[in-house]
Motif scaffolding. Structure first.
Motif, PDB file in Angstrom:
ATOM      1  N   TYR A 275       2.369   1.748  -3.393  1.00 54.66           N
ATOM      2  CA  TYR A 275       1.355   2.263  -4.325  1.00 54.66           C
ATOM      3  C   TYR A 275       1.124   3.760  -4.106  1.00 54.66           C
TER       4      TYR A 275
ATOM      5  N   LEU B 184      -7.049   6.368  -0.671  1.00 57.03           N
ATOM      6  CA  LEU B 184      -6.326   5.147  -1.016  1.00 57.03           C
ATOM      7  C   LEU B 184      -6.751   4.637  -2.386  1.00 57.03           C
TER       8      LEU B 184
ATOM      9  N   ILE C 244       0.840  -1.203   0.000  1.00 54.28           N
ATOM     10  CA  ILE C 244       0.000   0.000   0.000  1.00 54.28           C
ATOM     11  C   ILE C 244       0.872   1.248   0.000  1.00 54.28           C
TER      12      ILE C 244
END
Length: 142
Positions: free
Chosen positions: A28, A41, A25
């Motif tokens: 990203y 997100l 995460i």
């Protein structure tokens, strides 16, 4: 841990905690240049909405495309919820814990959906009395 607030059904907000996928995460978010902690997100990559928070409709389309690419039938968010709850039960979590993860206000709701998947302590005790086996006896046999 990374905590993400998600608005769900009925406008309720749920907090999701990511632990095992945290490095992916962060990578990203870093690749998107979204490292200030306030960026969404999940974002849309559609040219009309690029970089904006992903809507539930777009998220649903992404999941449907992925399912189709895998040769799966159409799936729903409820299918994911059910899979997750079953995994929690298979890992030995109590119905109380499953209730918290699912965001059910009442344990009765959790019991309706998943109660048949959990062997109650009374059932376990009765089985042990009949067979004379405990979990420890079974582990030693293996």
């Amino acid at each position: 841990d990374l905590r993400v607030d998600v608005r769900g059904k009925g406008g309720h907000t749920y907090s999701l905690t990511f632990t095992r996928s945290l490095n992916a995460i962060y990578a990203y978010l870093d690749a998107r240049g979204a490292t200030d902690g306030s960026a969404p997100l999940f974002v849309s990559h559609d040219p009309r909405h690029d970089g904006n928070r992903m809507s539930r409709v777009i998220a649903w389309r992404v999941v449907q495309r992925a399912a189709k690419a895998l040769g799966m039938p159409s799936i729903t968010p409820q299918d994911f919820r059910h899979w997750y709850a079953v995994k929690l039960i298979e890992e030995g979590h109590s119905l109380d814990e499953v209730q918290q993860h699912m965001g059910h206000r009442s344990i009765e709701t959790t019991k309706v959906y998943y109660g048949d998947l959990v062997q109650s302590e009374e059932d376990t005790d009765a089985t042990e009395e009949k067979t004379g086996e405990t979990d420890q006896t079974q582990e030693n046999a293996e």
